[in-house]
Design a protein around this motif. Structure first.
Motif, mmCIF file in Angstrom:
data_model
loop_
_atom_site.group_PDB
_atom_site.id
_atom_site.type_symbol
_atom_site.label_atom_id
_atom_site.label_comp_id
_atom_site.label_asym_id
_atom_site.label_seq_id
_atom_site.Cartn_x
_atom_site.Cartn_y
_atom_site.Cartn_z
ATOM 1 N N TYR A 171 32.767 24.396 48.589
ATOM 2 C CA TYR A 171 33.734 24.059 49.635
ATOM 3 C C TYR A 171 33.968 22.555 49.595
ATOM 4 O O TYR A 171 33.019 21.763 49.618
ATOM 5 N N ARG A 229 28.701 28.986 45.832
ATOM 6 C CA ARG A 229 29.702 28.750 46.883
ATOM 7 C C ARG A 229 30.088 27.279 46.843
ATOM 8 O O ARG A 229 29.214 26.401 46.846
ATOM 9 N N ILE A 275 33.872 31.247 46.123
ATOM 10 C CA ILE A 275 32.576 31.873 46.379
ATOM 11 C C ILE A 275 32.435 33.087 45.461
ATOM 12 O O ILE A 275 33.418 33.788 45.167
ATOM 13 N N PRO A 277 27.326 33.825 49.568
ATOM 14 C CA PRO A 277 27.832 34.306 48.275
ATOM 15 C C PRO A 277 27.135 35.583 47.851
ATOM 16 O O PRO A 277 25.957 35.797 48.164
#
Length: 397
Positions: A41, A39, A71, A164
């Motif tokens: 971000y 994952r 993800i 995930p």
């Protein structure tokens, strides 16, 4: 921070969150299962500060967040869908059918919803005011729910899912140890691999977003839909079976064979034109290889001296044949249009013979042919043929 009124440089803050999971399991001898999950971000925050003399304090202006997200996901449930002759997809139709259910769920969770419904003449359905059939807040969870094979009640409403899902690769090399198979094969490996990734290429916080009680409350100027917290240009799902099934065998007589069946799918939902672009690829690969060990011959030196040079090396012969199908289909959400925009079926054969003349010099004979058969009328059938002899000289010791 400077109190100068001409200051026009924003305050910037970068944030990144990455989770990576890797593990290898060997439940039985020669069976390896590699499990991965990840994952990612990233977010860039920006805002301007200016000093207000009347308040004797700094005020914040135009705070915005922008970034990207990805993800690991699972969309196996719809990977083997068969299209009709007119390219209609049941999964895409299901995505459209899920919209009223998801819109109703979102509206009932929002305390700012006024309880009214708006009739949509294109779909023939009534949608809660604020959550229409083309609202990004409705389309995004409908897209994920449909292509992951889930129902509307199990749709993920989160902009950025937290957990995930696992992807995997499985290999097994124990078949060659079976007595009957071992008589013919020196080595045999069976493999399977699956990966799927849900991605938001870019997102940006909406400067017009207004929130009350933790939910959106401001509607768009020319629509009854609520202004979403984030603006997404597009979201995508990339799925690969690389391979779906593969087998690699080496016989005792130095003959090697390879068989692979691969599949991939790239799904992109664009909020700019309310369209799903689906790119599907199917590929079948058959490979053969054979090694002639210690092939030797003598050559006579040029110039008439009569001196002979003895050459001896292995000869590697390879033949690969593949059939690959690529197809791009454009699916309009607000219209019943499923149109093939690009794609072709590709037949290819690659052959080569390699022989090392000495430690630094090698010779290669090759022949390659590729035939393209397009799926659309504005492209023409074509083929490419390539063959010849190449010499490679290496200066390394």
């Amino acid at each position: 921070i400077s109190r100068d009124s001409t200051l026009n440089q924003p305050y910037l803050k970068k944030y990144q969150d990455a989770f990576v999971f890797r593990t290898t399991i060997e439940p039985v001898t020669d069976l390896k299962i590699e499990v991965t999950a990840d994952r990612n971000y990233s977010e860039n925050h920006q805002e301007y500060y200016r000093f207000a003399d009347s308040l004797d304090a700094f005020n914040s202006f135009s705070p915005t967040d922008a970034g990207s997200f990805s993800i690991s996901y699972i969309t196996w449930g719809t990977a083997f869908e068969k299209e009709s002759d007119d390219h209609i997809s049941e999964t895409f139709q299901r995505m459209k059918d899920l919209r009223p259910e998801i819109a109703e769920q979102l509206a009932r969770e929002n305390p700012n919803w006024n309880g009214n419904y708006v009739y949509d003449s294109l779909t023939g359905e009534s949608y809660p005011e604020g959550y229409g059939p083309t609202s990004p807040e409705v389309l995004r969870p409908a897209f994920l729910a449909a292509y992951s094979g889930r129902g509307g009640t199990k749709a993920n409403m989160d902009y950025f899912p937290t957990f995930p899902l696992p992807n995997w690769r499985i290999t097994y090399s124990g078949l060659s140890k079976i007595e009957f198979i071992a008589r013919f094969l020196q080595k045999m490996t069976v493999s399977h691999s699956y990966s799927s990734t849900y991605s938001i290429n870019s997102f940006r916080s909406n400067v017009n977003y207004v929130e009350a009680n933790g939910y959106p409350s401001q509607r768009q100027q020319f629509s009854s839909d609520y202004i979403p917290r984030y603006d997404f240009g597009q979201i995508s799902i990339v799925e690969q079976f690389s391979p779906l099934f593969g087998i690699d065998m080496t016989l005792h007589n130095s003959l090697s064979t390879r068989f692979e069946l691969k599949k991939s799918r790239n799904l992109t939902l664009s909020f700019a034109n309310n369209q799903v672009t689906e790119v599907k690829t199917n590929e079948l690969i058959v490979g053969l290889g054979y090694r002639i060990k210690s092939l030797g011959f003598s050559i006579r030196a040029l110039g008439g001296g009569g001196r002979k040079t003895r050459l001896e090396s292995d000869v590697d012969i390879k033949v690969d044949f593949s059939i690959r199908s690529n197809k791009t289909v454009l699916r309009r959400i607000d219209e019943d249009i499923n149109q093939v925009s690009a794609g072709q079926k590709i037949f290819s054969i690659n052959t080569s013979i390699d022989y090392m003349l000495n430690q630094n010099l090698s010779i290669r004979l090759f022949f390659d042919k590729i035939i393209n058969n397009p799926f659309v009328s504005n492209q023409y059938r074509n083929s490419t043929t390539n063959g010849g002899i190449s010499l490679r000289f290496s200066l390394s010791q």
